[in-house]
Design a protein around this motif. Structure first.
Motif, PDB file in Angstrom:
ATOM      1  N   MET A   1      -8.131  -8.328  -6.599  1.00 51.47           N
ATOM      2  CA  MET A   1      -7.987  -7.379  -7.666  1.00 51.47           C
ATOM      3  C   MET A   1      -8.421  -5.972  -7.203  1.00 51.47           C
ATOM      4  O   MET A   1      -7.732  -5.000  -7.471  1.00 51.47           O
ATOM      5  N   ILE A   2      -9.576  -5.909  -6.514  1.00 49.51           N
ATOM      6  CA  ILE A   2     -10.088  -4.616  -6.062  1.00 49.51           C
ATOM      7  C   ILE A   2      -9.156  -4.005  -5.021  1.00 49.51           C
ATOM      8  O   ILE A   2      -8.842  -2.808  -5.075  1.00 49.51           O
ATOM      9  N   VAL A   3      -8.707  -4.828  -4.084  1.00 47.77           N
ATOM     10  CA  VAL A   3      -7.807  -4.325  -3.038  1.00 47.77           C
ATOM     11  C   VAL A   3      -6.496  -3.853  -3.645  1.00 47.77           C
ATOM     12  O   VAL A   3      -5.963  -2.808  -3.257  1.00 47.77           O
ATOM     13  N   SER A   4      -5.971  -4.586  -4.618  1.00 47.52           N
ATOM     14  CA  SER A   4      -4.700  -4.173  -5.227  1.00 47.52           C
ATOM     15  C   SER A   4      -4.862  -2.882  -6.027  1.00 47.52           C
ATOM     16  O   SER A   4      -3.973  -2.035  -6.031  1.00 47.52           O
ATOM     17  N   MET A   5      -6.009  -2.712  -6.698  1.00 45.19           N
ATOM     18  CA  MET A   5      -6.245  -1.462  -7.420  1.00 45.19           C
ATOM     19  C   MET A   5      -6.348  -0.293  -6.443  1.00 45.19           C
ATOM     20  O   MET A   5      -5.794   0.778  -6.682  1.00 45.19           O
ATOM     21  N   PHE A   6      -7.050  -0.503  -5.335  1.00 44.20           N
ATOM     22  CA  PHE A   6      -7.163   0.553  -4.329  1.00 44.20           C
ATOM     23  C   PHE A   6      -5.789   0.891  -3.768  1.00 44.20           C
ATOM     24  O   PHE A   6      -5.453   2.063  -3.590  1.00 44.20           O
ATOM     25  N   ALA A   7      -4.996  -0.157  -3.490  1.00 45.69           N
ATOM     26  CA  ALA A   7      -3.664   0.052  -2.904  1.00 45.69           C
ATOM     27  C   ALA A   7      -2.771   0.862  -3.833  1.00 45.69           C
ATOM     28  O   ALA A   7      -2.014   1.725  -3.389  1.00 45.69           O
ATOM     29  N   SER A   8      -2.854   0.608  -5.113  1.00 49.48           N
ATOM     30  CA  SER A   8      -1.961   1.308  -6.028  1.00 49.48           C
ATOM     31  C   SER A   8      -2.461   2.695  -6.417  1.00 49.48           C
ATOM     32  O   SER A   8      -1.662   3.587  -6.701  1.00 49.48           O
ATOM     33  N   LEU A   9      -3.779   2.905  -6.416  1.00 50.87           N
ATOM     34  CA  LEU A   9      -4.309   4.183  -6.882  1.00 50.87           C
ATOM     35  C   LEU A   9      -4.680   5.154  -5.768  1.00 50.87           C
ATOM     36  O   LEU A   9      -4.498   6.361  -5.905  1.00 50.87           O
ATOM     37  N   ILE A  10      -5.223   4.670  -4.666  1.00 51.43           N
ATOM     38  CA  ILE A  10      -5.784   5.541  -3.637  1.00 51.43           C
ATOM     39  C   ILE A  10      -4.925   5.608  -2.379  1.00 51.43           C
ATOM     40  O   ILE A  10      -4.788   6.667  -1.770  1.00 51.43           O
ATOM     41  N   ALA A  11      -4.346   4.480  -1.965  1.00 51.71           N
ATOM     42  CA  ALA A  11      -3.603   4.440  -0.704  1.00 51.71           C
ATOM     43  C   ALA A  11      -2.486   5.472  -0.608  1.00 51.71           C
ATOM     44  O   ALA A  11      -2.263   6.021   0.471  1.00 51.71           O
ATOM     45  N   PRO A  12      -1.781   5.783  -1.686  1.00 49.48           N
ATOM     46  CA  PRO A  12      -0.747   6.823  -1.552  1.00 49.48           C
ATOM     47  C   PRO A  12      -1.275   8.174  -1.078  1.00 49.48           C
ATOM     48  O   PRO A  12      -0.534   8.976  -0.517  1.00 49.48           O
ATOM     49  N   PHE A  13      -2.567   8.418  -1.266  1.00 48.70           N
ATOM     50  CA  PHE A  13      -3.136   9.675  -0.783  1.00 48.70           C
ATOM     51  C   PHE A  13      -3.171   9.740   0.740  1.00 48.70           C
ATOM     52  O   PHE A  13      -3.365  10.807   1.312  1.00 48.70           O
ATOM     53  N   GLY A  14      -3.003   8.589   1.411  1.00 50.16           N
ATOM     54  CA  GLY A  14      -2.874   8.601   2.865  1.00 50.16           C
ATOM     55  C   GLY A  14      -1.681   9.426   3.292  1.00 50.16           C
ATOM     56  O   GLY A  14      -1.722  10.142   4.290  1.00 50.16           O
ATOM     57  N   GLY A  15      -0.606   9.347   2.530  1.00 48.59           N
ATOM     58  CA  GLY A  15       0.579  10.153   2.804  1.00 48.59           C
ATOM     59  C   GLY A  15       0.309  11.634   2.611  1.00 48.59           C
ATOM     60  O   GLY A  15       0.758  12.472   3.398  1.00 48.59           O
ATOM     61  N   PHE A  16      -0.436  11.971   1.561  1.00 51.93           N
ATOM     62  CA  PHE A  16      -0.782  13.374   1.328  1.00 51.93           C
ATOM     63  C   PHE A  16      -1.676  13.904   2.442  1.00 51.93           C
ATOM     64  O   PHE A  16      -1.529  15.036   2.892  1.00 51.93           O
ATOM     65  N   PHE A  17      -2.614  13.091   2.882  1.00 57.22           N
ATOM     66  CA  PHE A  17      -3.498  13.496   3.971  1.00 57.22           C
ATOM     67  C   PHE A  17      -2.696  13.736   5.252  1.00 57.22           C
ATOM     68  O   PHE A  17      -2.882  14.736   5.933  1.00 57.22           O
TER      69      PHE A  17
END
Length: 115
Positions: free
Chosen positions: A1-17
C-alpha cells in the motif's frame, strides 16, 4: 500500500527532476537510443526514484539485521579507539558483576588489570 501510494504520488516527480537537470545542462535528451524520445534514461527517470525509495523502505522496515558477537566485535574494533574499548570492557565487567555473573574475586582481578 505504501509503495503504491509513493509510486502514484511522488515517483512522477522523478521526471520533473530529470527535466530540470537536462535544462540546467542545456541538453535535450540524455541519449539517442530511442530516436525522437531521448535515451533509455529519459524513459527510466521515475523508475530510478522508485528503486531508491523501494530500497530505503526495504532496509528500514522489512530487512532484518542479524547481530552476532563477531559482527559486534568487528564494529567495536573498527570504530572505537583503544581507550574507548577499555572503557567499554570496564563497563561490561561492572555490569556482569552487578548482575551476579562474575564473582568479586574475578571482578577485582579484571578491573585491576585494566587500570
Amino acid at each position: 500500500m505504501i509503495v503504491s501510494m509513493f509510486a502514484s504520488l511522488i515517483a512522477p516527480f522523478g521526471g520533473f527532476f530529470a527535466s530540470g537537470l537536462k535544462r540546467a545542462f542545456k541538453i535535450k535528451d540524455f541519449g539517442h537510443t530511442i530516436p525522437g524520445h531521448g535515451g533509455i534514461t529519459d524513459r527510466m527517470d521515475c523508475q530510478f526514484l522508485m528503486g531508491s525509495f523501494s530500497y530505503l523502505y526495504y532496509e528500514t522496515f522489512i530487512s532484518t539485521h542479524n547481530v552476532n558477537v563477531g559482527n559486534m566485535l568487528q564494529s567495536i574494533i573498527v570504530n572505537l579507539e583503544p581507550q574507548e574499548i577499555i572503557i567499554l570492557v570496564q563497563s561490561l565487567v561492572t555490569y556482569l558483576y552487578k548482575i551476579g555473573t562474575i564473582d568479586e574475586a574475578a571482578f577485582q582481578k579484571i578491573t585491576s588489570s585494566l587500570a
